[in-house]
Design a protein around this motif. Structure first.
Motif, PDB file in Angstrom:
ATOM      1  N   LEU A   1      16.078  16.176 -26.203  1.00  0.00           N
ATOM      2  CA  LEU A   1      16.477  16.218 -27.602  1.00  0.00           C
ATOM      3  C   LEU A   1      16.641  14.545 -28.071  1.00  0.00           C
ATOM      4  N   ILE A   2      17.036  13.719 -27.280  1.00  0.00           N
ATOM      5  CA  ILE A   2      17.187  12.444 -27.874  1.00  0.00           C
ATOM      6  C   ILE A   2      16.015  11.855 -28.050  1.00  0.00           C
ATOM      7  N   GLY A   3      15.031  11.996 -27.263  1.00  0.00           N
ATOM      8  CA  GLY A   3      13.714  11.434 -27.649  1.00  0.00           C
ATOM      9  C   GLY A   3      13.037  12.094 -28.672  1.00  0.00           C
ATOM     10  N   THR A   4      13.286  13.360 -28.669  1.00  0.00           N
ATOM     11  CA  THR A   4      12.573  14.299 -29.971  1.00  0.00           C
ATOM     12  C   THR A   4      13.243  13.724 -31.143  1.00  0.00           C
ATOM     13  N   LEU A   5      14.561  13.599 -31.049  1.00  0.00           N
ATOM     14  CA  LEU A   5      14.917  12.978 -32.414  1.00  0.00           C
ATOM     15  C   LEU A   5      14.612  11.703 -32.854  1.00  0.00           C
ATOM     16  N   GLY A   6      14.482  10.897 -31.871  1.00  0.00           N
ATOM     17  CA  GLY A   6      13.709   9.511 -32.122  1.00  0.00           C
ATOM     18  C   GLY A   6      12.369   9.501 -32.556  1.00  0.00           C
ATOM     19  N   GLY A   7      11.670  10.775 -32.143  1.00  0.00           N
ATOM     20  CA  GLY A   7      10.406  10.905 -32.563  1.00  0.00           C
ATOM     21  C   GLY A   7      10.234  11.338 -34.037  1.00  0.00           C
ATOM     22  N   ILE A   8      11.249  12.186 -34.280  1.00  0.00           N
ATOM     23  CA  ILE A   8      11.200  12.892 -35.720  1.00  0.00           C
ATOM     24  C   ILE A   8      11.836  11.599 -36.734  1.00  0.00           C
ATOM     25  N   SER A   9      12.679  10.871 -36.219  1.00  0.00           N
ATOM     26  CA  SER A   9      13.148   9.602 -36.915  1.00  0.00           C
ATOM     27  C   SER A   9      12.057   8.800 -37.232  1.00  0.00           C
ATOM     28  N   GLY A  10      11.222   8.330 -36.433  1.00  0.00           N
ATOM     29  CA  GLY A  10      10.200   7.283 -36.544  1.00  0.00           C
ATOM     30  C   GLY A  10       9.022   8.082 -37.448  1.00  0.00           C
ATOM     31  N   TRP A  11       8.940   9.238 -37.265  1.00  0.00           N
ATOM     32  CA  TRP A  11       7.732   9.962 -38.163  1.00  0.00           C
ATOM     33  C   TRP A  11       8.320   9.915 -39.631  1.00  0.00           C
ATOM     34  N   LEU A  12       9.691  10.324 -39.869  1.00  0.00           N
ATOM     35  CA  LEU A  12      10.040  10.435 -41.237  1.00  0.00           C
ATOM     36  C   LEU A  12       9.973   8.948 -41.791  1.00  0.00           C
TER      37      LEU A  12
END
Length: 123
Positions: A43-54
């Motif tokens: 989940l931390i990795g996914t949250l980082g990915g979503i943040s970078g994408w945003l």
């Protein structure tokens, strides 16, 4: 669309790979359980990915808030474990979590090779 899926997949898989160690070593379970196991790192990795994408799509403030909030959660978990646990603890798991967050953001930005390679080194 496919590029976004690839970015989020690399971010999530980087977290999953790094999260294997605390899960296998038993640090994520038991009476002296520490912060984060397999699912949390995913989940931390996914949250980082979503943040970078945003950030890459123009919603920089939302991405920055997500990254800041996740970082604060990791720091709070370390502080709580150090205070409440009553025993000396090391911060490797928490530093790994911050690295996974950063790698997820890199993947979200589109730097898939860098994120994947760094995750392999951390593992």
């Amino acid at each position: 669309m496919n590029e976004t899926v690839a970015r989020l997949a690399v971010a999530a898989l980087a977290g999953l790979a790094v999260g294997l160690e605390p899960e296998w070593s038993g640090h994520a379970t038991g009476p002296l359980a520490r912060f984060a196991g397999l699912r949390t790192f995913l989940l931390i990795g996914t949250l980082g990915g979503i943040s970078g994408w945003l950030v890459g799509t123009g919603a920089a403030s939302v991405g920055a808030v997500l990254l800041g909030g996740a970082s604060a959660l990791v720091v709070a978990a370390y502080v709580l474990a150090a205070r409440v646990g009553g025993h000396a603890i090391e911060g490797t798991t928490e530093v790994a979590a911050l690295c996974v967050l950063a790698l997820g953001a890199l993947a979200g930005f589109g730097y898939l090779t860098v994120a994947s390679g760094a995750a392999a080194v951390i593992v």
